[in-house]
Design a protein around this motif. Structure first.
Motif, mmCIF file in Angstrom:
data_model
loop_
_atom_site.group_PDB
_atom_site.id
_atom_site.type_symbol
_atom_site.label_atom_id
_atom_site.label_comp_id
_atom_site.label_asym_id
_atom_site.label_seq_id
_atom_site.Cartn_x
_atom_site.Cartn_y
_atom_site.Cartn_z
ATOM 1 N N TRP A 237 -10.282 -6.219 -5.213
ATOM 2 C CA TRP A 237 -10.400 -4.997 -4.404
ATOM 3 C C TRP A 237 -11.860 -4.531 -4.339
ATOM 4 O O TRP A 237 -12.353 -4.155 -3.282
ATOM 5 C CB TRP A 237 -9.505 -3.910 -5.006
ATOM 6 C CG TRP A 237 -9.449 -2.633 -4.225
ATOM 7 C CD1 TRP A 237 -10.344 -1.606 -4.251
ATOM 8 C CD2 TRP A 237 -8.444 -2.250 -3.286
ATOM 9 N NE1 TRP A 237 -9.957 -0.599 -3.411
ATOM 10 C CE2 TRP A 237 -8.791 -0.965 -2.794
ATOM 11 C CE3 TRP A 237 -7.283 -2.841 -2.826
ATOM 12 C CZ2 TRP A 237 -8.009 -0.280 -1.864
ATOM 13 C CZ3 TRP A 237 -6.502 -2.167 -1.905
ATOM 14 C CH2 TRP A 237 -6.872 -0.899 -1.428
ATOM 15 N N ASN A 238 -12.538 -4.568 -5.493
ATOM 16 C CA ASN A 238 -13.906 -4.039 -5.564
ATOM 17 C C ASN A 238 -14.964 -5.036 -5.092
ATOM 18 O O ASN A 238 -15.981 -4.639 -4.502
ATOM 19 C CB ASN A 238 -14.222 -3.610 -6.998
ATOM 20 C CG ASN A 238 -13.409 -2.414 -7.429
ATOM 21 O OD1 ASN A 238 -13.120 -1.535 -6.631
ATOM 22 N ND2 ASN A 238 -13.025 -2.376 -8.699
ATOM 23 N N ASN B 206 -6.466 10.604 2.830
ATOM 24 C CA ASN B 206 -6.183 9.531 3.792
ATOM 25 C C ASN B 206 -6.629 8.154 3.307
ATOM 26 O O ASN B 206 -6.930 7.271 4.115
ATOM 27 C CB ASN B 206 -6.831 9.830 5.149
ATOM 28 C CG ASN B 206 -6.262 11.082 5.794
ATOM 29 O OD1 ASN B 206 -5.046 11.283 5.766
ATOM 30 N ND2 ASN B 206 -7.116 11.919 6.347
ATOM 31 N N THR B 207 -6.705 7.950 1.997
ATOM 32 C CA THR B 207 -6.991 6.633 1.449
ATOM 33 C C THR B 207 -5.674 5.916 1.145
ATOM 34 O O THR B 207 -4.597 6.463 1.317
ATOM 35 C CB THR B 207 -7.827 6.734 0.173
ATOM 36 O OG1 THR B 207 -7.096 7.504 -0.804
ATOM 37 C CG2 THR B 207 -9.154 7.413 0.458
ATOM 38 N N GLU B 208 -5.799 4.678 0.674
ATOM 39 C CA GLU B 208 -4.621 3.902 0.299
ATOM 40 C C GLU B 208 -4.782 3.371 -1.119
ATOM 41 O O GLU B 208 -5.890 3.172 -1.608
ATOM 42 C CB GLU B 208 -4.425 2.721 1.258
ATOM 43 C CG GLU B 208 -3.960 3.123 2.647
ATOM 44 C CD GLU B 208 -3.692 1.913 3.516
ATOM 45 O OE1 GLU B 208 -2.683 1.913 4.243
ATOM 46 O OE2 GLU B 208 -4.499 0.957 3.454
ATOM 47 N N ARG B 209 -3.637 3.137 -1.780
ATOM 48 C CA ARG B 209 -3.617 2.543 -3.100
ATOM 49 C C ARG B 209 -2.787 1.261 -3.027
ATOM 50 O O ARG B 209 -1.807 1.195 -2.275
ATOM 51 C CB ARG B 209 -2.992 3.496 -4.119
ATOM 52 C CG ARG B 209 -3.674 4.857 -4.189
ATOM 53 C CD ARG B 209 -3.016 5.738 -5.227
ATOM 54 N NE ARG B 209 -1.637 6.045 -4.871
ATOM 55 C CZ ARG B 209 -0.792 6.714 -5.668
ATOM 56 N NH1 ARG B 209 -1.202 7.087 -6.856
ATOM 57 N NH2 ARG B 209 0.429 6.977 -5.281
ATOM 58 N N GLY C 65 -2.899 7.407 -0.614
ATOM 59 C CA GLY C 65 -3.694 8.030 -1.662
ATOM 60 C C GLY C 65 -4.285 9.335 -1.158
ATOM 61 O O GLY C 65 -4.004 9.768 -0.038
ATOM 62 N N LYS D 241 0.828 -1.205 0.000
ATOM 63 C CA LYS D 241 0.000 0.000 0.000
ATOM 64 C C LYS D 241 0.865 1.260 0.000
ATOM 65 O O LYS D 241 1.944 1.296 0.591
ATOM 66 C CB LYS D 241 -0.915 0.017 1.244
ATOM 67 C CG LYS D 241 -1.794 -1.227 1.399
ATOM 68 C CD LYS D 241 -2.833 -1.287 0.325
ATOM 69 C CE LYS D 241 -3.738 -2.507 0.450
ATOM 70 N NZ LYS D 241 -3.934 -3.098 1.729
#
Length: 702
Positions: free
Chosen positions: A671-672, A544-547, A541, A538
Motif C-alpha cells: 500500500w505504501n 472520503n478515504t478508503e481502508r 475511511g 475497501k
C-alpha cells in the motif's frame, strides 16, 4: 421528536408531531431533506419504499411516508401544502401519548423547540401576531424573547402551554416584505406556521383528516389484569387517605404531572392508571416506598415486569447513569457491544444496537447508548453468575457492572455505587451484586492478560450471486477474545455487496481491539471462492478515504468444505499442535504433480505449512486445495503471476505462527510503496485455537 436521514447522521433535519396510531406529522420539505433530495421543495411522492429515521424520546424508529401533501403555490413569503404523515414501522410503547390539537387565534403565547436541543436557545417563545384570513398560515413573533424559530424547527409543533395542546406546525422563517424591509431584526424574529385549521383542511383533501383525532376510547377504564393488580396492591399496602395523597403528589411531581394543591388523594384506580401510562411512574413510586413499605415494592415490581413499556429506573437514576457513562473515554464506549455480549449473552436485543457503526464514532455513540439503555431497562432480570440457581439482578445492572470492570477507577467506583442503589431499591441481593462484579472483573483480567491466542473474528462468507467485484454475500460471524466463542449480532439474511461486506467486517473486527492485540480475521470460504482476494476489499475511511481489509487486519482464510472432505483430519490436528516449532515446505516451480506434493509432506508432522512457489497458476489452485484437504494448516502462496519471488523470499524467513501479522505488514508495504513490495501474498492458516462454535455448520435453533 426529530427526523433524521436513514443513515442516522448526527444532525436532525427537522422535527415532527406525534399522532395517534404510531404516526408522525412533519413538513414535506423535511422529508425531502432527510432523503437527500436536491430540491427540498420536490413535489414527487418519495415512494412507499423510502425509509427515514425518527427519534421519539429515546426511541429510534424507521418510518415511511403514508400521506404526502407537497409544496404548491410557493412564493418568497409563504406557500401551501408542505405536509407529510409518517408511519413508524415498529410502533411505539403505549405510554407515548399524542398531544391534542386546538384552533389557533391571534394573541396566543406559544413556543417551539429545536428537536436536537442543541441550539443556543432550543426553546423559542413567541406570540401569534396574525392569522391569514383564508387560514393559509399564521405568523408568530419572537421579538420579546432571546430565542427565535430558525432552521431545524420545521415540522415541529407550535405549542400552547395553557391548554397543553398543539395549535400549528412550524414551516419557515419569514423572509420579510417591503413594508418591513427597514426592520431587519423584526423580520429575523418572525416565522410562519400552518395553523391547526389549515392542517386539517390539507389532510382532509388527502382523505386523512381523522389522523389528528385521538381514538374515542382513550379515556375508558383500563380493565387489564395489571390495572386490577396495581389497584389491589395500593388498596392493601397504602392504608390511609393521607399516604395515598402524599404518594400521589410525589409521583406526580417526579413525572411532571399536575396535581391538586389541597389534601385530596387520587382513587386507587386513578393512581393505577398513572402507573400504567407513564413509563417511570412505577419506578418513582417504589423509590418513595422502598424504605417504609418493602413488601409493597416487591409486589409492584412483579406487576411492573409484566408491563412492556414500564421502565426500571427513576428519572434521577437514568440521568445519573447517562452522565457517568458519558464521562467514559471513547476507547471504552466503542467496546459497548462486546461488553453487552459479555454481560448478557442470552438477552435478545435489536441487531442494530450491537452492529451500528456509530459506536466507533465519538459523536454518534451517545445516541446509540441512549437507545441501548432504553432496551436494557425493559430486559428485566439476568443471573448474577453462570452457576445454577444464581440470584437474579436487573439486566441493566449486570451490563453496568461489566462496564465498571474496565472503567477508570474513579468512574468505576461511581458506577458500582449506582448499581448498589438500584439493587437496594428493587429489593435485590447485595451479595449477588458483589458476585457479579467479581465475575466481571475476572473476565476483564482474562481479556487483558497475555494470551498466546490473538483475538479472532470468524466470518462465514456465502456468495449469493455475482462474480468477482460484483459478488454479493451473506454473513455469519463469531468472535473469540480469551476463551469460548460468542455469536456476533448481524442480520444473516441481508445480502451485501463487497463494500457492504467489508464495512461490516471492519466494524466487528474493530470492536475486538480492547485486548490490545490486533485481531485476526479468518474468512471461511467455499471451495469455489478460494480465488477471491478479500485483502484489498475497501471500506470507507475518514474524510472520503478508503481502508483495505488486509492492510488494517491480519486476514487469513480456510475452507471448511475441503477440511471436512479430506481424509487427514488427524494430520491437521497434530500439525496445528506443532505450529510454533514446525517449518514451511517450499513447493518449487519444478513440482508438476500432486504425487510430488504428497511426497514432501508424507510422514513429517513438523512440516506444518506449504510455501507455494511460482508454479503455473492453474496448478497452483489445485496445490492449494490439495494441501488444505491433506491436513496442512498453513498454505502461503501468491495471487497473480508477477514478482512473487520477492514476497516469497521475504516471508519464507518468518516462523509459521507469525505469518498472519507478517503478511499484513507486507500488504501494508504494498500500500505504501508498491515499487518495492511486489507480489500479493495470500495465507490459508488454521492454528490450534480450540473448539470452533458449535453452530458453525448447523443452523442455530434460536
Amino acid at each position: 421528536m426529530s427526523v433524521f436521514p436513514r443513515a442516522r447522521e448526527r444532525s436532525s433535519v427537522g422535527a415532527g408531531v406525534l399522532l395517534p396510531g404510531s404516526r408522525v406529522l412533519t413538513a414535506a420539505h423535511v422529508v425531502n431533506l432527510a432523503l437527500g433530495r436536491t430540491d427540498k421543495y420536490e413535489a414527487a411522492h418519495p415512494g412507499k419504499e423510502a425509509v427515514l429515521r425518527v427519534r421519539v424520546g429515546g426511541h429510534w424508529e424507521d418510518a415511511r411516508v403514508v400521506v404526502w401533501v407537497p409544496v404548491r403555490e410557493r412564493t418568497k413569503l409563504h406557500w401551501k401544502g408542505d405536509l407529510a404523515v409518517l408511519e413508524l414501522l415498529h410502533g411505539l410503547p403505549p405510554n407515548f401519548l399524542p398531544p391534542p390539537w386546538r384552533p389557533v387565534t391571534e394573541g396566543l403565547p406559544v413556543c417551539a423547540w429545536h428537536p436536537a436541543g442543541r441550539a443556543e436557545f432550543s426553546l423559542a417563545r413567541s406570540k401569534v401576531v396574525a392569522v391569514d384570513p383564508e387560514l393559509a398560515f399564521a405568523i408568530v413573533d419572537s421579538s420579546d424573547t432571546g430565542a427565535t424559530i430558525q432552521h431545524g424547527y420545521s415540522g415541529g409543533p407550535v405549542w400552547f402551554d395553557e391548554d397543553r395542546a398543539v395549535v400549528g406546525m412550524v414551516v419557515a422563517q419569514l423572509k420579510g416584505d417591503e413594508e418591513r424591509a427597514h426592520h431587519p431584526d423584526q423580520i429575523r424574529r418572525r416565522s410562519w406556521c400552518l395553523p391547526t385549521q389549515r392542517v386539517r383542511e390539507e389532510l382532509a383533501a388527502a382523505g386523512a383528516a381523522h389522523l389528528l383525532d385521538t381514538p374515542h376510547d382513550a379515556d375508558e377504564p383500563d380493565t387489564s389484569s395489571e390495572a386490577f393488580d396495581l389497584a389491589d396492591i395500593l388498596n392493601r399496602k397504602v392504608d390511609s387517605h393521607k399516604d395515598l395523597a402524599e404518594y400521589g403528589r410525589e409521583v406526580a411531581a417526579r413525572t411532571g404531572l399536575s396535581h391538586p394543591r389541597d389534601d385530596s388523594a387520587p382513587s386507587v384506580e386513578e393512581f393505577a392508571r398513572v402507573l400504567l401510562t407513564y413509563p417511570r411512574a412505577l419506578a418513582e413510586l417504589t423509590d418513595v416506598l422502598y424504605a417504609a413499605k418493602p413488601g409493597a415494592v416487591t409486589e409492584l415490581l412483579d406487576v411492573g415486569a409484566r408491563i412492556e413499556h414500564c421502565t426500571l429506573l427513576t428519572d434521577a437514576e437514568r440521568k445519573r447513569l447517562t452522565a457517568l457513562l458519558g464521562s467514559l473515554p471513547h476507547k471504552i464506549t466503542a467496546t459497548v457491544p462486546a461488553l453487552v455480549l459479555d454481560a448478557l449473552p442470552d438477552v435478545e436485543l435489536p441487531t442494530d444496537l450491537l452492529t451500528d457503526e456509530t459506536w466507533l464514532d465519538p459523536h454518534g455513540a451517545p445516541g446509540s447508548l441512549e437507545a441501548l439503555l432504553d432496551q436494557l431497562e425493559r430486559s428485566r432480570r439476568a443471573p448474577a453468575t453462570e452457576r445454577p440457581h444464581s440470584p437474579l439482578l436487573p439486566a441493566l445492572v449486570c451490563f453496568v457492572l461489566h462496564v465498571a470492570s474496565v472503567a477508570p477507577d474513579a468512574v468505576a467506583s461511581d458506577l458500582v455505587g449506582w448499581c448498589a442503589k438500584v439493587v437496594r431499591r428493587t429489593q435485590g441481593h447485595q451479595a449477588a451484586l458483589e458476585e457479579r462484579l467479581a465475575l466481571a472483573k475476572e473476565q476483564a483480567c482474562r481479556l487483558r492478560a497475555p494470551n498466546r491466542h490473538a483475538p479472532r473474528l470468524l466470518v462465514r462468507l456465502e456468495r449469493v450471486d455475482g462474480e468477482g467485484d460484483t459478488s454479493r454475500f451473506t454473513l455469519r460471524m463469531w468472535r473469540r477474545e480469551a476463551v469460548g466463542w460468542q455469536r456476533v449480532h448481524v442480520d444473516e439474511k441481508e445480502v451485501r455487496d463487497i463494500a457492504g461486506t467489508a464495512a461490516r467486517i471492519f466494524t466487528a473486527a474493530s470492536l475486538l481491539w480492547r485486548t490490545g492485540t490486533l485481531p485476526i480475521v479468518e474468512l471461511l470460504l467455499d471451495r469455489a471462492d478460494l480465488d477471491m482476494d478479500p485483502h484489498w476489499w475497501k471500506a470507507p475511511g475518514p474524510l472520503n478515504t478508503e481502508r483495505a481489509l488486509g492492510v488494517d487486519f491480519p486476514v487469513v482464510f480456510s475452507c471448511p468444505e475441503l477440511v471436512e472432505q479430506g481424509s487427514d483430519a488427524e494430520f491437521l490436528r497434530e500439525r496445528k499442535r506443532r505450529l510454533h516449532r514446525g517449518a514451511l515446505v517450499r513447493i518449487e516451480a519444478s513440482v508438476s504433480s500432486l504425487d510430488e506434493v504428497y511426497g514432501l509432506f508424507a510422514g513429517d508432522m513438523d512440516a506444518v505449512g506449504a510455501l507455494v512457489g511460482a508454479v503455473e497458476p492453474a496448478f497452483r489452485e489445485v496445490v492449494v486445495q490439495y494441501c488444505l484437504a491433506a491436513g496442512v494448516p498453513v498454505v502461503l502462496f501468491g495471487r497473480g503471476e508477477k514478482e512473487w519471488a520477492h514476497a516469497e523470499n521475504v516471508l519464507a524467513r518468518i516462523p509459521p505462527a507469525g505469518l498472519p501479522q507478517a503478511v499484513r505488514e507486507y500488504r501494508r508495504g504494498i500500500w505504501n510503496d508498491p515499487a518495492v513490495h511486489v507480489g500479493r501474498p495470500v495465507l490459508a492458516w488454521s492454528d490450534d485455537h480450540g473448539p470452533l462454535p458449535e453452530d458453525l455448520y448447523l443452523d442455530d435453533p434460536s
